[in-house]
Design an enzyme around this catalytic site. Sequence first.
Site, PDB file in Angstrom:
ATOM      1  N   LYS A  13       0.832  -1.217   0.000  1.00  0.00           N
ATOM      2  CA  LYS A  13       0.000   0.000   0.000  1.00  0.00           C
ATOM      3  C   LYS A  13       0.860   1.258   0.000  1.00  0.00           C
ATOM      4  CE  LYS A  13      -2.218  -1.174   3.807  1.00  0.00           C
ATOM      5  NZ  LYS A  13      -1.516  -2.443   4.102  1.00  0.00           N
ATOM      6  N   ARG A  86     -10.107   0.768   8.458  1.00  0.00           N
ATOM      7  CA  ARG A  86      -9.653  -0.590   8.743  1.00  0.00           C
ATOM      8  C   ARG A  86     -10.705  -1.388   9.501  1.00  0.00           C
ATOM      9  NH1 ARG A  86      -3.716   0.128   8.684  1.00  0.00           N
ATOM     10  NH2 ARG A  86      -2.709  -1.812   9.197  1.00  0.00           N
ATOM     11  N   ARG A 125      11.654  -5.982   4.897  1.00  0.00           N
ATOM     12  CA  ARG A 125      11.443  -4.522   4.767  1.00  0.00           C
ATOM     13  C   ARG A 125      12.399  -3.769   5.698  1.00  0.00           C
ATOM     14  NH1 ARG A 125       5.660  -1.855   5.551  1.00  0.00           N
ATOM     15  NH2 ARG A 125       5.689  -3.036   7.473  1.00  0.00           N
ATOM     16  N   ARG A 159      11.077  -2.198  11.237  1.00  0.00           N
ATOM     17  CA  ARG A 159       9.959  -1.810  12.115  1.00  0.00           C
ATOM     18  C   ARG A 159       9.752  -2.877  13.190  1.00  0.00           C
ATOM     19  NH1 ARG A 159       4.893   0.055   8.437  1.00  0.00           N
ATOM     20  NH2 ARG A 159       3.802  -1.286   9.873  1.00  0.00           N
ATOM     21  N   ARG A 170      -0.793  -9.377  13.060  1.00  0.00           N
ATOM     22  CA  ARG A 170      -1.340  -8.335  12.177  1.00  0.00           C
ATOM     23  C   ARG A 170      -2.195  -8.968  11.076  1.00  0.00           C
ATOM     24  NH1 ARG A 170       3.964  -5.516  10.457  1.00  0.00           N
ATOM     25  NH2 ARG A 170       2.651  -4.314   9.029  1.00  0.00           N
TER      26      ARG A 170
HETATM   27  P1  AP5 Z   1       4.797  -1.626   1.877  1.00  0.00           P
HETATM   28  O1  AP5 Z   1       4.500  -0.787   0.707  1.00  0.00           O
HETATM   29  O2  AP5 Z   1       5.526  -0.994   3.025  1.00  0.00           O
HETATM   30  O3  AP5 Z   1       3.465  -2.375   2.378  1.00  0.00           O
HETATM   31  P2  AP5 Z   1       2.198  -1.827   3.173  1.00  0.00           P
HETATM   32  O4  AP5 Z   1       1.004  -2.492   2.575  1.00  0.00           O
HETATM   33  O5  AP5 Z   1       2.208  -0.337   3.221  1.00  0.00           O
HETATM   34  O6  AP5 Z   1       2.519  -2.481   4.572  1.00  0.00           O
HETATM   35  P3  AP5 Z   1       2.402  -1.927   6.058  1.00  0.00           P
HETATM   36  O7  AP5 Z   1       3.084  -2.999   6.895  1.00  0.00           O
HETATM   37  O8  AP5 Z   1       2.949  -0.555   6.223  1.00  0.00           O
HETATM   38  O9  AP5 Z   1       0.881  -1.920   6.255  1.00  0.00           O
HETATM   39  P4  AP5 Z   1       0.103  -2.100   7.526  1.00  0.00           P
HETATM   40  O10 AP5 Z   1      -1.229  -1.825   6.989  1.00  0.00           O
HETATM   41  O11 AP5 Z   1       0.222  -3.371   8.282  1.00  0.00           O
HETATM   42  O12 AP5 Z   1       0.800  -1.091   8.550  1.00  0.00           O
HETATM   43  P5  AP5 Z   1       0.444   0.379   8.995  1.00  0.00           P
HETATM   44  O13 AP5 Z   1       1.717   1.127   9.049  1.00  0.00           O
HETATM   45  O14 AP5 Z   1      -0.685   0.918   8.184  1.00  0.00           O
HETATM   46  O15 AP5 Z   1       5.626  -2.907   1.383  1.00  0.00           O
HETATM   47  C1  AP5 Z   1       6.107  -3.877   2.283  1.00  0.00           C
HETATM   48  C2  AP5 Z   1       7.496  -4.374   1.837  1.00  0.00           C
HETATM   49  O16 AP5 Z   1       7.344  -5.083   0.609  1.00  0.00           O
HETATM   50  C3  AP5 Z   1       8.499  -3.238   1.546  1.00  0.00           C
HETATM   51  O17 AP5 Z   1       9.788  -3.666   1.895  1.00  0.00           O
HETATM   52  C4  AP5 Z   1       8.392  -3.033   0.009  1.00  0.00           C
HETATM   53  O18 AP5 Z   1       9.611  -2.552  -0.539  1.00  0.00           O
HETATM   54  C5  AP5 Z   1       8.091  -4.461  -0.448  1.00  0.00           C
HETATM   55  N1  AP5 Z   1       7.237  -4.511  -1.635  1.00  0.00           N
HETATM   56  C6  AP5 Z   1       6.163  -3.705  -1.924  1.00  0.00           C
HETATM   57  N2  AP5 Z   1       5.594  -4.096  -3.081  1.00  0.00           N
HETATM   58  C7  AP5 Z   1       6.308  -5.169  -3.533  1.00  0.00           C
HETATM   59  C8  AP5 Z   1       6.195  -6.022  -4.672  1.00  0.00           C
HETATM   60  N3  AP5 Z   1       5.240  -5.846  -5.587  1.00  0.00           N
HETATM   61  N4  AP5 Z   1       7.084  -7.033  -4.790  1.00  0.00           N
HETATM   62  C9  AP5 Z   1       8.055  -7.234  -3.888  1.00  0.00           C
HETATM   63  N5  AP5 Z   1       8.224  -6.454  -2.784  1.00  0.00           N
HETATM   64  C10 AP5 Z   1       7.358  -5.446  -2.608  1.00  0.00           C
HETATM   65  O19 AP5 Z   1      -0.163   0.145  10.464  1.00  0.00           O
HETATM   66  C11 AP5 Z   1       0.671  -0.200  11.556  1.00  0.00           C
HETATM   67  C12 AP5 Z   1      -0.187  -0.339  12.812  1.00  0.00           C
HETATM   68  O20 AP5 Z   1      -0.842   0.912  13.130  1.00  0.00           O
HETATM   69  C13 AP5 Z   1      -1.358  -1.352  12.717  1.00  0.00           C
HETATM   70  O21 AP5 Z   1      -0.942  -2.670  12.992  1.00  0.00           O
HETATM   71  C14 AP5 Z   1      -2.312  -0.794  13.793  1.00  0.00           C
HETATM   72  O22 AP5 Z   1      -1.880  -1.140  15.099  1.00  0.00           O
HETATM   73  C15 AP5 Z   1      -2.157   0.723  13.640  1.00  0.00           C
HETATM   74  N6  AP5 Z   1      -3.144   1.267  12.699  1.00  0.00           N
HETATM   75  C16 AP5 Z   1      -2.877   1.869  11.495  1.00  0.00           C
HETATM   76  N7  AP5 Z   1      -4.010   2.254  10.891  1.00  0.00           N
HETATM   77  C17 AP5 Z   1      -5.035   1.908  11.728  1.00  0.00           C
HETATM   78  C18 AP5 Z   1      -6.442   2.025  11.641  1.00  0.00           C
HETATM   79  N8  AP5 Z   1      -7.045   2.580  10.568  1.00  0.00           N
HETATM   80  N9  AP5 Z   1      -7.195   1.536  12.678  1.00  0.00           N
HETATM   81  C19 AP5 Z   1      -6.611   0.984  13.762  1.00  0.00           C
HETATM   82  N10 AP5 Z   1      -5.259   0.838  13.903  1.00  0.00           N
HETATM   83  C20 AP5 Z   1      -4.486   1.294  12.897  1.00  0.00           C
END
Ligand code: AP5
Length: 219
Positions: A13, A86, A125, A159, A170
Site C-alpha cells: 500500500k 480498517r 522490509r 519496524r 497483524r
Molecule cells: P509496503 O509498501 O511498506 O506495504 P504496506 O502495505 O504499506 O505495509 P504496512 O506494513 O505498512 O501496512 P500495515 O497496513 O500493516 O501497517 P500500517 O503502518 O498501516 O511494502 C512492504 C514491503 O514489501 C516493503 O519492503 C516493500 O519494498 C516491499 N514490496 C512492496 N511491493 C512489492 C512487490 N510488488 N514485490 C516485492 N516487494 C514489494 O499500520 C501499523 C499499525 O498501526 C497497525 O498494525 C495498527 O496497530 C495501527 N493502525 C494503522 N491504521 C489503523 C487504523 N485505521 N485503525 C486501527 N489501527 C491502525
Amino acid sequence: MVIVLLGPPGAGKGTQCKRIIEKYRLVHLSSGDILRSERAAGTELGKKAQEYMDSGKLVPDQLIIEMMVKAIAAANGNCVLDGFPRTVVQGAELDKELALKAKKISAVVNLVIDDEVVEKRLSGRRSCPVCGAVYHIDTLKPKIKGFCDKCKGQKLVQRPDDKPEVVKQRLKTYHEQTAAVVGYYSDSGQEILDIEADGPIDDITAEIFEKLDSLVTAR
Ligand code: AP5
C-alpha cells in the site's frame, strides 16, 4: 478526489501510494505513518497507540477516526487513504464525514495477496527513520546496503511490528476485522478495483494507473 487503498499488511500500500500521489497530485495519508510520528513526538495519542501497534492489534476506532478526520480536512479532501478505514465502523464514519463536505470516495483500490507472500516481504522490509523511505533487502535495495539513498549516512531500521510473531498477529487482525471493509464497500454499491499484488512493483503500478485512469475518464 479521495482514493482508498485497501489490502493486508505488506501488500504494498505504502509503496504504491507514493506513486499514486505523484501522478494524481494527491496527499498521502497513511494512518500507520501518522501514528508512528505521534509516537516519535511522544504525544498522548502516540502513547495510547503504542501497545496496540506493537502487538499487531488495531488502535481503537475513536482515536483513529478523530486523527484521520483532521488529516483529511488538512488535505482539503484530496488524498489517498492508506490503512484507513480498517474497520466497518471507520468506513461508515468516513462516509459520514465526506457527506458533510459534499464529497465522496472516488475509487477503492484493493490489493489482493496471499499471507505467505507478505510474511516474506515484511521480514525483508527496511525503512529510514528520518524520511520514511521504504526499501526491501531483496526487491528494493538502497544504493548502499543498509543506508538511506536520500538521507546520506542514515542507517535503515526494521519496524518493531515486522517481527514474525507480530506479523502473524497483524494478519490475523486483518482477516478478523479489516477484510470486512471490502464487503462494506461492495454492499454500499461502491466499485472496487481489485489488483493482484504479487508481482513486480512497476507492473502493479501500471495496472492501478490503468484502472484509475479509466474510472476518472468515465466521470
Ligand atoms: P509496503 O509498501 O511498506 O506495504 P504496506 O502495505 O504499506 O505495509 P504496512 O506494513 O505498512 O501496512 P500495515 O497496513 O500493516 O501497517 P500500517 O503502518 O498501516 O511494502 C512492504 C514491503 O514489501 C516493503 O519492503 C516493500 O519494498 C516491499 N514490496 C512492496 N511491493 C512489492 C512487490 N510488488 N514485490 C516485492 N516487494 C514489494 O499500520 C501499523 C499499525 O498501526 C497497525 O498494525 C495498527 O496497530 C495501527 N493502525 C494503522 N491504521 C489503523 C487504523 N485505521 N485503525 C486501527 N489501527 C491502525
